[in-house]
Write an enzyme that holds these catalytic residues in place. Structure first.
Site, mmCIF file in Angstrom:
data_model
loop_
_atom_site.group_PDB
_atom_site.id
_atom_site.type_symbol
_atom_site.label_atom_id
_atom_site.label_comp_id
_atom_site.label_asym_id
_atom_site.label_seq_id
_atom_site.Cartn_x
_atom_site.Cartn_y
_atom_site.Cartn_z
ATOM 1 N N VAL A 1 0.836 -1.199 0.000
ATOM 2 C CA VAL A 1 0.000 0.000 0.000
ATOM 3 C C VAL A 1 0.876 1.257 0.000
ATOM 4 O O VAL A 1 0.546 2.251 -0.654
ATOM 5 C CB VAL A 1 -0.968 0.003 1.212
ATOM 6 C CG1 VAL A 1 -1.791 1.294 1.264
ATOM 7 C CG2 VAL A 1 -1.895 -1.208 1.169
ATOM 8 N N CYS A 2 1.993 1.198 0.705
ATOM 9 C CA CYS A 2 2.865 2.374 0.870
ATOM 10 C C CYS A 2 3.259 3.051 -0.447
ATOM 11 O O CYS A 2 3.150 4.275 -0.547
ATOM 12 C CB CYS A 2 4.107 2.003 1.678
ATOM 13 S SG CYS A 2 3.730 1.398 3.324
#
Length: 179
Positions: A50-51
């Site tokens: 997700v980062c």
């Protein structure tokens, strides 16, 4: 009991950084941003899933933030060397590629702890995003579970609302009148 941060002076910090192109190391402190707005965000770990979606979205919007006299600083508990490796790894190999702001290392986890987002049992930070005004007052915070990314559009909207200097109703948008 958790301590409130919004409306108080932002906790000071001093960390090592790597530039968004992954070429240079440096150091950063909260005082470096005095006189400017700061979007200060934490993400859990380099080389995760997700980062990079959040980091690249913020990077793509960096010019929009700059127009609002706002700097961006990303931080995780990884080392500056891990940040550099991630920035230098091609995107198709789970790399980040070049971005338009520095990444800081909170390897001691002190800053995440000071901002109230350290998951102590895991040794990583939650997805915390903070807007700090030019005088160093923490004006906004949002903290997400690590499975859910944040919204660049909402961050820009809140920043513009804060900069409008007035009371902003629910769903206020730039151009709307203040209350």
């Amino acid at each position: 009991m958790a301590e409130r941060l919004v409306g108080k002076p932002a906790p000071d910090f001093f960390m090592e950084t790597v530039t968004g192109d992954g070429k240079d190391f440096g150091k950063v402190s909260l005082s470096d941003y005095r006189g400017k707005w700061l979007v200060f965000f934490f993400y859990p770990l380099d080389f995760t899933f997700v980062c990079p979606t959040e980091i690249t979205a913020l990077s793509d919007a960096a010019a929009d933030f700059a127009e609002l006299d706002t700097e961006i600083l990303g931080v995780s508990i990884d080392s500056i060397h891990s940040h550099k490796a991630w920035l230098s790894t091609p995107k198709d190999m789970n790399g980040l590629g070049q971005i338009n702001f520095p990444l800081a290392s909170d390897i001691t986890k002190k800053v995440a702890s000071d901002y109230g987002i350290l998951i102590e049992e895991e040794g990583i930070a939650l997805r915390g995003l903070f807007i700090i005004d030019p005088e160093g007052e923490l004006k906004y915070q949002v903290v997400n579970h690590n499975d859910v990314g944040r919204s660049v559009e909402e961050t820009l909207r809140v920043l513009q609302a804060l900069q409008s200097g007035g009371l902003c109703a629910m769903n206020w948008k730039p151009g709307d009148k203040n209350l």
